[in-house]
Design a protein around this motif. Structure first.
Motif, PDB file in Angstrom:
ATOM      1  N   LYS A  76       0.834  -1.202   0.000  1.00 16.63           N
ATOM      2  CA  LYS A  76       0.000   0.000   0.000  1.00 16.63           C
ATOM      3  C   LYS A  76       0.870   1.254   0.000  1.00 16.63           C
ATOM      4  O   LYS A  76       1.751   1.390   0.851  1.00 16.63           O
ATOM      5  CB  LYS A  76      -0.860   0.037   1.276  1.00 16.63           C
TER       6      LYS A  76
ATOM      7  N   ASP B 180       2.265  -0.719  12.501  1.00 16.50           N
ATOM      8  CA  ASP B 180       1.146  -0.763  11.547  1.00 16.50           C
ATOM      9  C   ASP B 180       1.123  -2.082  10.775  1.00 16.50           C
ATOM     10  O   ASP B 180       0.092  -2.471  10.234  1.00 16.50           O
ATOM     11  CB  ASP B 180       1.265   0.384  10.515  1.00 16.50           C
TER      12      ASP B 180
ATOM     13  N   CYS C 217       0.908  -7.277   4.881  1.00 13.49           N
ATOM     14  CA  CYS C 217       0.981  -6.086   4.022  1.00 13.49           C
ATOM     15  C   CYS C 217       2.340  -5.401   4.121  1.00 13.49           C
ATOM     16  O   CYS C 217       3.097  -5.609   5.067  1.00 13.49           O
ATOM     17  CB  CYS C 217      -0.091  -5.079   4.431  1.00 13.49           C
TER      18      CYS C 217
ATOM     19  N   LEU D 156       3.689  -1.302   3.846  1.00  6.03           N
ATOM     20  CA  LEU D 156       3.242   0.091   3.745  1.00  6.03           C
ATOM     21  C   LEU D 156       4.414   0.944   3.276  1.00  6.03           C
ATOM     22  O   LEU D 156       5.526   0.817   3.805  1.00  6.03           O
ATOM     23  CB  LEU D 156       2.745   0.609   5.090  1.00  6.03           C
TER      24      LEU D 156
ATOM     25  N   PRO E  79      -3.804   2.225  10.332  1.00  9.32           N
ATOM     26  CA  PRO E  79      -3.331   1.761   9.027  1.00  9.32           C
ATOM     27  C   PRO E  79      -3.275   0.240   8.907  1.00  9.32           C
ATOM     28  O   PRO E  79      -3.310  -0.294   7.804  1.00  9.32           O
ATOM     29  CB  PRO E  79      -1.918   2.370   8.930  1.00  9.32           C
ATOM     30  N   ASN E  80      -3.216  -0.459  10.026  1.00 15.61           N
ATOM     31  CA  ASN E  80      -3.227  -1.924   9.949  1.00 15.61           C
ATOM     32  C   ASN E  80      -4.568  -2.459   9.442  1.00 15.61           C
ATOM     33  O   ASN E  80      -4.681  -3.622   9.092  1.00 15.61           O
ATOM     34  CB  ASN E  80      -2.908  -2.543  11.311  1.00 15.61           C
TER      35      ASN E  80
ATOM     36  N   LEU F 102      -6.031  -1.124   6.765  1.00 10.85           N
ATOM     37  CA  LEU F 102      -6.146  -0.661   5.374  1.00 10.85           C
ATOM     38  C   LEU F 102      -6.774  -1.703   4.458  1.00 10.85           C
ATOM     39  O   LEU F 102      -7.574  -1.389   3.584  1.00 10.85           O
ATOM     40  CB  LEU F 102      -4.757  -0.317   4.824  1.00 10.85           C
ATOM     41  N   ASP F 103      -6.413  -2.942   4.679  1.00 10.00           N
ATOM     42  CA  ASP F 103      -6.879  -3.996   3.785  1.00 10.00           C
ATOM     43  C   ASP F 103      -8.150  -4.655   4.294  1.00 10.00           C
ATOM     44  O   ASP F 103      -8.676  -5.545   3.650  1.00 10.00           O
ATOM     45  CB  ASP F 103      -5.772  -5.046   3.694  1.00 10.00           C
TER      46      ASP F 103
END
Lengths: 331, 331, 331, 331
Positions: free
Chosen positions: A269, A281, A287, A289, C50-51, C53-54
């Motif tokens: 992302k 995060d 993910c 970032l 932000p964790n 986000l997905d």
């Protein structure tokens, strides 16, 4: 169902991978192995990792000659969460038996065997295999991962660095080497008693400066020299790589943003310019970032990429390689 | 000048003590010793502890037979920051040579030798010395510390527990055992590579429940049974002991406060009722902080005592014993 | 599909719950609300976290009168991750509209309204609802949770304490009050700027001693007096409650173990005697781990229960209440 | 005795300085001031900092007009641990009264007043004073510090960066800007409740990228452009600045080492090549530790400097300025 075994399952990476595979539809976790003389042999994995009590019920089995032979019969793929040299020693027999091999160590990340003597301290036992191995940076090499039977899952620092740098490779001013400063959580040092990872000794510090074995991995994949300075940080999981580069004069923020569109619809992302990821995060997450900021006057770009070293930097990227390789949908 | 040597100087306690002695007017740090086969032998202490670069310039010397004999010649006092059994083995020769011995291990804390076989796992090699040893709880036993040549510096948990409990011993309702819950920083486990103190394994947890070797130390000194539950906490230094007791019916807050006046003008500080110490309030300090609250309806008193496990729980209390013993003013 | 909204979704508990509901088959997360004047109003939840986000794509909406009315039309259930008084004020309208209410605050945990004036500092606005509320300790009150439209999801400390104590209630020696010492991660203090939760101020310390508002909750549910001493610990998530009790003379380890069989096949796991949970074993998990040891000579039992304060201590227990209430299988 | 007062004594820097001055022979701590409307006004400093219970007994006094006038009468020097603008507003009156001013804020660090509007967000109220101020990098500007009545104590990041870079300025290849990546403990953000410094929000992350106000400070003092990327780290105290530079072709390790001999016999310590400081090596210390490694093939040098942000990066450097200014020996 596709049967996957893990060799070296007692370490942080192996155990994280066991949890992921056990939860993945279409995959069966068919065996967890440790070295023959391991003190953990015979224990359920959840005795070492109580957080897995509800999730992984398999025991750790010693990797005897017989166990290895049996494994070659019933597994479709094997993940190697072993030392570099052990991986290199095990791969030929596994490939011979027709299994797909996902090597999470550095044992097959280079086509040039000299890197092993220079950076890893051993002569590679099967250099002829190196050219067959596919580097498993999953967001970039899906086609190769689907085809090759030997996948070299990338290192944690290279994953963070390459995810940030590859999209903008064409924008770089070649007169300045990219400068990568990265901080890793202590789990990157493995689950081994040592003074370095003693709680009271851990405090932010550089290590492996100007010669870490992830340096040639990054340079090989990027095709350019870089300065890479890893640090140990006082946290358990995660990596933050902060990267400074010079761009070609006149590069605009829009061009930078455009370059990262390659990750659209993936688990990598891009944050808006001037927003920055924190290590936490992504702790426990698959993910990545990426934050960034461009100084248009000086053409200096700072990019920061945060991943979980045990997940995107190891186990979850291995899982992505497995699902790509066996033609499955991601979870 | 009084010459003090430290045996076992490479550990956290020994190094902390080295720093304190080097700074103390009237004392000369005359030697730092490690076991003969120690890998640290020959190194300056500040190589292991860079924070001492400016403070302690002595090297770590191997404790050979010759070194021990020479030490007996020129030192006035010796601090033993060694294992329990090693302390017990070294003390007779040092005392024989006329030195004052300050044992920071548990090697001489009990007059009853049976406690060693039961809680320490060895037969005490010189049980006849045990009755001569003075327990070195410095705020309480100044006279004995001045007189005895063998001072058993208290353990960290007992120091925190006893400082809180001894003043109110007469107020306790004997029908309920005091319940001591204590949390120690990881430095209490020593500077030794182990999975227990691996950064990634450390997380708040009880250990040594209902049988820790500091249990008999607390009970012996308090003269009553207690429940003592130690915990490992995710911090480097410090101990917090939270203690629950029942007081005799009708005890008032004023009586509790009065009881703690014994610490006036000392480094043990009583906070106002309902104020609580934090571990970090005493990290690196030679003070103890005590907080308390009484529920007058239920006659329940909660007392919490915070100390630095390496300082008041070990090295700075040892220094207090030394200055008391040799008739010096505290710094 | 069952539609669930969350009011108070910007806090740690609300956001954790949003993630869980979004992943739960059979549930649709139909709205995230914050107070009308919240600075976070309008932001996607993943901007704050932000964790996510997905995982969660909904924005935070202001809870205007119109929004509340609309919510009453389309939601089947509402989770209140709001302040105690706000929960108490919102519940009547939501129940009136026929919704099921899952209150994660303390707003409906007591049938006795006096506890609100004494421990919470307000007069309860709808005391008549209190007797209809079902205390949502999910492992114990499944039948009531299925039936009641107003579920009071338990507090974090009471969850840890009651899971450990309720099974052995019949074994307790009534002459001694259970002594509960518990340490919570800082997330328990909520996502609000304050000096107390400033990184540099946080260090292990007791607080709320002998009067915390979770004291009456534990005592009410257990039916006996206890001493409860909460502490703030220097970690983000998790609670460890270490509990000391006297058992009736002659109680055996087998009897203790037998008592905990009530949790077989649930997410509450009993460890073998003498094994102890760490806070990080349950961080991020919906499990509880219980360790224990009995001193048969003294009839003293120490039990330690570790949970994640935001999960089993709040959000995942709320989810269990939801799935039980709406007759779903757990994930 | 020289009388020193501190304005802004309730913050981390002010309190640290109070402790240092109180312990320094030859100095008397003659007053601790906070702003008139501060909630801490009237409290003993040790109520805010229990670790000072035994060390600083002064109360925090409100800085009323009268208090300021009185202060001008009896103090010889004043330390300003206040906001940048407040410092700039206070300095003229203090200088007018003949006092020596040690400004720990950024209020007088630049001779160019435009930097204040660009990086600090205010018009400097007394730009004419700026040229009289002496930048207080104590290891470099002793003569000026002795003479000037207005000392601008350097920022924490600039101190770490300049200590590392100034000695090798002549060796730098001007074609590449030095790249400074630095990580600061949270105390650098001050003792103010904010979401940024909330324990649960803190996790390693970049901030202030390509525009932090310490950037012009470093560039001004170094006389060259740099890339400076600060990070917030999950620890309380300390800074690690890791700096990457290109040296002129052919520079040898011996030349690098030689350059740092300027720090011989000071509290700035150069480690042997390839040894690296940890943040905790200097936590609480007035020393700086510098590690380095040169890649002679690529002419790349990595230098890392660790300091305590509150000590060498603020309070202990201020104390050095005071002792130099008033002609005292260092402690």
């Amino acid at each position: 169902m596709t049967n996957i075994a893990i060799i070296g399952a007692s370490g942080y990476t192996g155990a994280t991978l066991a949890e992921l595979i056990a939860q993945q539809p279409g995959l069966t976790l068919c065996g967890l192995y440790v070295s023959e003389n391991s003190a953990d042999s015979g224990k359920p994995l959840s005795e070492l990792y109580p957080n897995l009590l509800d999730k992984v019920s398999l025991p750790l089995k010693p990797l005897t000659t017989e166990a290895l032979a049996a494994l070659c019969q019933h597994a479709d793929g094997v993940c190697l969460a072993t030392d570099h040299l052990v991986s290199a020693q095990l791969a030929p027999q596994l490939l011979e038996a027709g299994l797909s091999v996902f090597d999470l160590s550095g044992g097959h990340r280079f086509s040039d065997p000299e890197i092993y003597s220079k950076f890893y301290g051993f002569e590679h036992p099967s250099p002829e295999l190196l050219s067959q191995a596919q580097y498993g940076l999953s967001n970039w090499y899906g086609a190769g991962i689907a085809k090759s039977k030997l996948i070299a899952v990338p290192g944690c620092y290279p994953t963070a660095s390459l995810l940030a740098l590859k999209p903008i490779a064409a924008l770089l001013n070649p007169q300045m080497m990219p400068v990568i400063n990265a901080v890793s959580g202590v789990s990157g040092a493995g689950r081994k008693a040592s003074l370095t990872s003693h709680f009271c000794q851990v405090s932010l510090t550089p290590y492996g400066v100007l010669g870490h074995r992830h340096l040639p991995e990054i340079e090989t994949q990027l095709g350019t020299k870089v300065v890479f300075t890893p640090h140990l940080g006082n946290f358990k999981r995660g990596i933050l790589a902060t990267i400074t580069v010079q761009l070609e004069a006149g590069t605009t923020p829009a061009q930078v943003e455009e370059a990262y569109h390659c990750y659209d619809n993936s688990k990598v992302k891009l944050l808006p310019q001037g927003h920055w990821p924190k290590v936490d995060d992504v702790a426990g997450s698959d993910c990545a970032l990426i934050g960034w900021k461009l100084d248009s006057e000086r053409n200096t770009l700072v990019v920061a990429c945060a991943i979980d070293n045990l997940m995107k930097g190891a186990a979850s990227q291995a899982l992505e390689c497995i699902t790509i390789h066996f033609g499955m949908e991601a979870a």
